[in-house]
Design a protein around this motif. Sequence first.
Motif, mmCIF file in Angstrom:
data_model
loop_
_atom_site.group_PDB
_atom_site.id
_atom_site.type_symbol
_atom_site.label_atom_id
_atom_site.label_comp_id
_atom_site.label_asym_id
_atom_site.label_seq_id
_atom_site.Cartn_x
_atom_site.Cartn_y
_atom_site.Cartn_z
ATOM 1 N N SER A 224 -2.066 -2.026 6.677
ATOM 2 C CA SER A 224 -0.799 -1.668 7.322
ATOM 3 C C SER A 224 0.286 -2.700 7.095
ATOM 4 C CB SER A 224 -1.023 -1.471 8.821
ATOM 5 O OG SER A 224 -1.487 -2.681 9.410
ATOM 6 N N GLN A 225 -0.095 -3.912 6.695
ATOM 7 C CA GLN A 225 0.873 -4.996 6.507
ATOM 8 C C GLN A 225 1.381 -5.094 5.074
ATOM 9 O OE1 GLN A 225 1.839 -6.783 9.224
ATOM 10 N NE2 GLN A 225 0.450 -5.530 10.449
ATOM 11 N N GLY A 226 0.701 -4.459 4.135
ATOM 12 C CA GLY A 226 1.116 -4.577 2.733
ATOM 13 C C GLY A 226 -0.057 -4.368 1.805
ATOM 14 N N SER A 227 0.043 -4.915 0.603
ATOM 15 C CA SER A 227 -1.006 -4.721 -0.393
ATOM 16 C C SER A 227 -1.098 -5.946 -1.289
ATOM 17 C CB SER A 227 -0.728 -3.471 -1.243
ATOM 18 O OG SER A 227 0.479 -3.634 -1.974
ATOM 19 N N ASP A 228 -2.213 -6.021 -2.024
ATOM 20 C CA ASP A 228 -2.409 -7.087 -3.010
ATOM 21 C C ASP A 228 -3.210 -6.502 -4.168
ATOM 22 O OD1 ASP A 228 -2.114 -9.983 -3.714
ATOM 23 O OD2 ASP A 228 -4.299 -9.837 -3.799
ATOM 24 N N THR A 229 -2.824 -6.875 -5.389
ATOM 25 C CA THR A 229 -3.481 -6.369 -6.598
ATOM 26 C C THR A 229 -4.312 -7.474 -7.233
ATOM 27 O OG1 THR A 229 -1.696 -4.790 -7.007
ATOM 28 C CG2 THR A 229 -3.136 -5.305 -8.851
ATOM 29 N N ALA A 230 -5.569 -7.162 -7.507
ATOM 30 C CA ALA A 230 -6.471 -8.150 -8.100
ATOM 31 C C ALA A 230 -6.153 -8.337 -9.576
ATOM 32 C CB ALA A 230 -7.916 -7.699 -7.938
#
Length: 554
Positions: free
Chosen positions: A255-261
């Motif tokens: 819900s706070q955002g995303s991160d891409t590996a």
Amino acid sequence: PSVTSSEEPTEGQRSTLECSTPYVCPWSDIVLHWEGYDPRVSEVSGRFQLDTSGVSHQVNLTSTFSWKDHSKKLLCEVSHGSGKASTEVVLRVRHAPKDTQVSLSPSSGNIGVGDTVTLSCQVGSSHPPVAGYHWYKDGVAVGTEQVLTLRGVRREDHGRYHCEAQNALGTGVSPAVTVRVFSAEISASPAAEVLEGTATTLSCDVPGREGHPEELTYTWYKNSAWLKEGPAHTLLFPAVAAGDAGYYSCQVTNSQGSDTAQAISLSVTYPPRIPTLTLFQETQGGRLVIVRCTVDSHPPATLAISRNGAVLATSGAQVALRQRLSVTASRNSLRLEIRDAGPRDSGKYGCTASNVHGNASATKVLMTRAAELLIQPSAEVPEGTAVTLTCVGTADTAEELLYTWYRNGRRLQENSFPTLQFPSVRGDDAGAFQCQIRSRNGSDMSEAVPLRVLYPPRQPVLSSFLQSQGGRLGIIQCSVESDPESNLTLRRGDDAIACTQGCPQATDPRVHITRSYNSLKVEIRDVVVEDEGIYVCQAGNSQGSARATVDFQA
């Protein structure tokens, strides 16, 4: 009244406060008492002194104070009727640090790799003041300041942190807080390089995934193209195939955002497939043979080219090459060139490819000719060019050879000269030529090589015919010999009646046109007098033009 105490009270220990006045009124309503204490844990006692050694009225308050009583105010009051006098006492309760908490900043949002995180050790109460701090991550000491700053956060900084505050009386321990580093990372099991057919799993993880307070969404990509999206953090290959190899990445979202590996390379190893073996003989001259072998495999295969079982070349340890051979090797490719090729180079050629996972092979048969035919300056020439046909042999002999020449399968001549010359070649000389070389050891026939002679149109053949049965039908036909094909145009006066290329369709419905190679036929139904006249057929190609006329009479 006056208040005295032997020393500052310590939490959990019994302490006594004395409140006294220097006078006594035994038969009056003067009252000396304490206010503000907790009667559940306190006792109050009083006494009078009235003798030669002194006069006093004393009330003692004995209590077990807690840290929450620190800075609390007590009142000792003497009253007489409506008159009052009092003394205030501020309690200074000695206690270890209490209500120790960790303050985390930032307190909301995802913490990403490279961010700065601040943890502050806050103490609700301590007397004497805090003398030292200690920080622990997952039970391991990591700092001794009140504020622990994590600069350039790494995935390894994820964990549970607590602090301890110390003074002379003891230690206050905070509840642990979790620093959640929201950083996606892909791992491969059993490895990032696996053998074809192995069950393989790619996992996309953020630290503390299993204890994460909310559901995460995972989006998978292969070579930057979307694959799938959902709550599953794994990508399963029950039996990985060569086509599954590539670069995989995933994006984790909350819900706070995303991160891409960062993408991980999945490499799939497999044994060589069936090699592709090609054999090529130079069409002009026939003295060069090229053998090329390519294969699909991972890791790269070692290639070997053999003839009738004998290895001629390899991409691995070099074999001794014969003088006529040259080899070029690259990844999964091997090329063998054989110069001055002849019958001795005929045979069954094989290519074997092998790596640590297996091997594969392919074979082809090569039949080389001792006789080959060369045409100079070219196999396609304009009429009038001087053309020489040369019969080339590979026989290593000094004996006299006999050459027999053929055109379109018919014998032309036989002599000891290896050339057939046309000082000024004509269209009639075109055809498929072969030569035969004969010696005491036998003979060999070359492959047929076509000679094309380009020439302008000859005189066109133009004819006309009038048919009277069933109606008057006029037929005008023009044909010609040429190479390349000619464009035929039939004219009457200034009008173009028909052509084989590039002219508009006939507008007269009585006219029907038939076109074929170097031929044009025009049919005129219901012939009238106006159809009579001189008709001209003009033929033209890249080499020249010619024309013929006919007088059509109705």
